[in-house]
Design a protein around this motif. Structure first.
Motif, PDB file in Angstrom:
ATOM      1  N   LYS A   3      76.122  48.210  33.839  1.00  0.00           N
ATOM      2  CA  LYS A   3      76.083  49.654  33.595  1.00  0.00           C
ATOM      3  C   LYS A   3      76.806  50.411  34.703  1.00  0.00           C
ATOM      4  CE  LYS A   3      73.902  51.132  29.961  1.00  0.00           C
ATOM      5  NZ  LYS A   3      74.599  51.933  28.980  1.00  0.00           N
ATOM      6  N   GLU A   4      76.593  50.005  35.950  1.00  0.00           N
ATOM      7  CA  GLU A   4      77.278  50.654  37.069  1.00  0.00           C
ATOM      8  C   GLU A   4      78.788  50.489  36.938  1.00  0.00           C
ATOM      9  OE1 GLU A   4      75.624  48.940  40.600  1.00  0.00           O
ATOM     10  OE2 GLU A   4      73.716  49.998  40.377  1.00  0.00           O
ATOM     11  N   ASP A   5      79.222  49.289  36.569  1.00  0.00           N
ATOM     12  CA  ASP A   5      80.652  49.058  36.364  1.00  0.00           C
ATOM     13  C   ASP A   5      81.184  49.923  35.229  1.00  0.00           C
ATOM     14  OD1 ASP A   5      80.528  47.223  38.393  1.00  0.00           O
ATOM     15  OD2 ASP A   5      80.505  45.460  37.073  1.00  0.00           O
ATOM     16  N   GLN A   6      80.395  50.045  34.171  1.00  0.00           N
ATOM     17  CA  GLN A   6      80.802  50.876  33.031  1.00  0.00           C
ATOM     18  C   GLN A   6      80.956  52.335  33.453  1.00  0.00           C
ATOM     19  OE1 GLN A   6      77.838  51.101  29.981  1.00  0.00           O
ATOM     20  NE2 GLN A   6      79.102  52.346  28.637  1.00  0.00           N
ATOM     21  N   ILE A   7      80.019  52.825  34.239  1.00  0.00           N
ATOM     22  CA  ILE A   7      80.084  54.220  34.699  1.00  0.00           C
ATOM     23  C   ILE A   7      81.307  54.432  35.582  1.00  0.00           C
ATOM     24  CG2 ILE A   7      78.934  55.907  36.187  1.00  0.00           C
ATOM     25  CD1 ILE A   7      76.258  54.825  35.065  1.00  0.00           C
ATOM     26  N   LYS A   8      81.595  53.471  36.456  1.00  0.00           N
ATOM     27  CA  LYS A   8      82.778  53.589  37.315  1.00  0.00           C
ATOM     28  C   LYS A   8      84.052  53.621  36.482  1.00  0.00           C
ATOM     29  CE  LYS A   8      80.722  51.431  41.371  1.00  0.00           C
ATOM     30  NZ  LYS A   8      80.677  50.248  42.232  1.00  0.00           N
ATOM     31  N   LEU A   9      84.108  52.773  35.448  1.00  0.00           N
ATOM     32  CA  LEU A   9      85.287  52.769  34.576  1.00  0.00           C
ATOM     33  C   LEU A   9      85.437  54.100  33.844  1.00  0.00           C
ATOM     34  CD1 LEU A   9      85.123  49.190  32.992  1.00  0.00           C
ATOM     35  CD2 LEU A   9      86.863  50.074  34.547  1.00  0.00           C
ATOM     36  N   MET A  10      84.339  54.637  33.362  1.00  0.00           N
ATOM     37  CA  MET A  10      84.399  55.910  32.644  1.00  0.00           C
ATOM     38  C   MET A  10      84.804  57.043  33.575  1.00  0.00           C
ATOM     39  SD  MET A  10      81.145  55.646  30.124  1.00  0.00           S
ATOM     40  CE  MET A  10      81.717  56.235  28.547  1.00  0.00           C
ATOM     41  N   GLU A  11      84.300  57.041  34.806  1.00  0.00           N
ATOM     42  CA  GLU A  11      84.693  58.070  35.778  1.00  0.00           C
ATOM     43  C   GLU A  11      86.176  57.971  36.099  1.00  0.00           C
ATOM     44  OE1 GLU A  11      82.047  57.391  39.060  1.00  0.00           O
ATOM     45  OE2 GLU A  11      80.472  58.652  38.189  1.00  0.00           O
ATOM     46  N   ALA A  12      86.686  56.742  36.205  1.00  0.00           N
ATOM     47  CA  ALA A  12      88.108  56.560  36.485  1.00  0.00           C
ATOM     48  C   ALA A  12      88.949  57.053  35.310  1.00  0.00           C
ATOM     49  CB  ALA A  12      88.404  55.099  36.769  1.00  0.00           C
ATOM     50  N   LYS A  13      88.496  56.811  34.092  1.00  0.00           N
ATOM     51  CA  LYS A  13      89.220  57.273  32.907  1.00  0.00           C
ATOM     52  C   LYS A  13      89.218  58.799  32.822  1.00  0.00           C
ATOM     53  CE  LYS A  13      88.394  53.207  30.110  1.00  0.00           C
ATOM     54  NZ  LYS A  13      87.668  52.651  28.963  1.00  0.00           N
ATOM     55  N   ILE A  14      88.114  59.404  33.129  1.00  0.00           N
ATOM     56  CA  ILE A  14      88.011  60.855  33.100  1.00  0.00           C
ATOM     57  C   ILE A  14      88.925  61.452  34.167  1.00  0.00           C
ATOM     58  CG2 ILE A  14      86.484  62.810  33.570  1.00  0.00           C
ATOM     59  CD1 ILE A  14      84.244  61.187  32.208  1.00  0.00           C
ATOM     60  N   ALA A  15      88.919  60.832  35.360  1.00  0.00           N
ATOM     61  CA  ALA A  15      89.787  61.322  36.439  1.00  0.00           C
ATOM     62  C   ALA A  15      91.259  61.160  36.047  1.00  0.00           C
ATOM     63  CB  ALA A  15      89.493  60.563  37.719  1.00  0.00           C
ATOM     64  N   GLN A  65      92.459  61.238  33.008  1.00  0.00           N
ATOM     65  CA  GLN A  65      92.773  62.208  31.954  1.00  0.00           C
ATOM     66  C   GLN A  65      92.906  63.616  32.511  1.00  0.00           C
ATOM     67  OE1 GLN A  65      89.766  61.914  28.965  1.00  0.00           O
ATOM     68  NE2 GLN A  65      90.746  60.187  27.933  1.00  0.00           N
ATOM     69  N   ASP A  66      92.179  63.939  33.527  1.00  0.00           N
ATOM     70  CA  ASP A  66      92.209  65.293  34.115  1.00  0.00           C
ATOM     71  C   ASP A  66      93.481  65.543  34.911  1.00  0.00           C
ATOM     72  OD1 ASP A  66      89.795  65.886  32.990  1.00  0.00           O
ATOM     73  OD2 ASP A  66      88.621  65.481  34.818  1.00  0.00           O
ATOM     74  N   LYS A  67      94.135  64.494  35.436  1.00  0.00           N
ATOM     75  CA  LYS A  67      95.345  64.671  36.263  1.00  0.00           C
ATOM     76  C   LYS A  67      96.532  65.214  35.501  1.00  0.00           C
ATOM     77  CE  LYS A  67      94.278  61.407  39.900  1.00  0.00           C
ATOM     78  NZ  LYS A  67      94.671  60.189  40.592  1.00  0.00           N
ATOM     79  N   PRO A  68      96.860  64.765  34.285  1.00  0.00           N
ATOM     80  CA  PRO A  68      98.068  65.287  33.638  1.00  0.00           C
ATOM     81  C   PRO A  68      97.953  66.697  33.186  1.00  0.00           C
ATOM     82  CG  PRO A  68      97.299  63.299  32.491  1.00  0.00           C
ATOM     83  CD  PRO A  68      96.311  63.651  33.545  1.00  0.00           C
TER      84      PRO A  68
END
Length: 147
Positions: free
Chosen positions: A130-142, A144-147
């Motif tokens: 679950k922790e790994d999943q949350i880290k992956l989702m946070e990285a994906k959100i970050a 997506q927010d950059k472009p």
């Protein structure tokens, strides 16, 4: 870009569902195994009347060992200390049967201890995933927010 995000999300969702399914199946298998073990121990042999009085005394001591309050101030005692001081029956066959019952209870407690350790390890693994999943989702959100 959106299709790879959805594909990775669905893979992650299937991994979570699979992990939860494995835990549920393990839990049900343990419950089934314990119920089979209990059925075998109750149908092994019928006891004469004199043995029933000894059994009822030990069951009374065991039932007194369970705490009636819901407060967890002290650790739960599975067996009272007075059961150790109780004299064994004078009849050898009764004494051997009582010892066999106590050995069976000890084995059941050891099995429960092992199963609880296994469940604890499974939960730790699930938490790590679950922790790994949350880290992956946070990285994906970050990302997506950059472009």
């Amino acid at each position: 870009m959106m299709s790879t995000y959805q594909t990775e999300n669905s893979k992650l969702l299937w991994m979570i569902i699979g992990g939860i399914s494995v835990v549920v199946v393990l839990f049900l298998a343990v419950q089934w195994f314990l119920s089979q073990k209990d059925q075998q121990s109750t149908t092994t042999a019928t006891q004469p009347i004199t043995e029933k009085t000894v059994t009822s005394q030990t069951e009374a001591v065991m039932s007194e060992a369970t705490p009636a309050t819901s407060e967890a101030v002290a650790p739960i005692q599975l067996v009272e200390a007075s059961i150790v001081k109780m004299p064994l029956p004078t009849n050898d066959s009764l004494a051997k049967e009582e010892i066999a019952k106590l050995d069976d209870i000890h084995q059941q407690l050891q099995d429960q201890r092992y199963e609880l350790k296994q469940q604890h390890n499974d939960i730790d693994t699930l938490l790590k995933l679950k922790e790994d999943q949350i880290k992956l989702m946070e990285a994906k959100i970050a990302a997506q927010d950059k472009p």
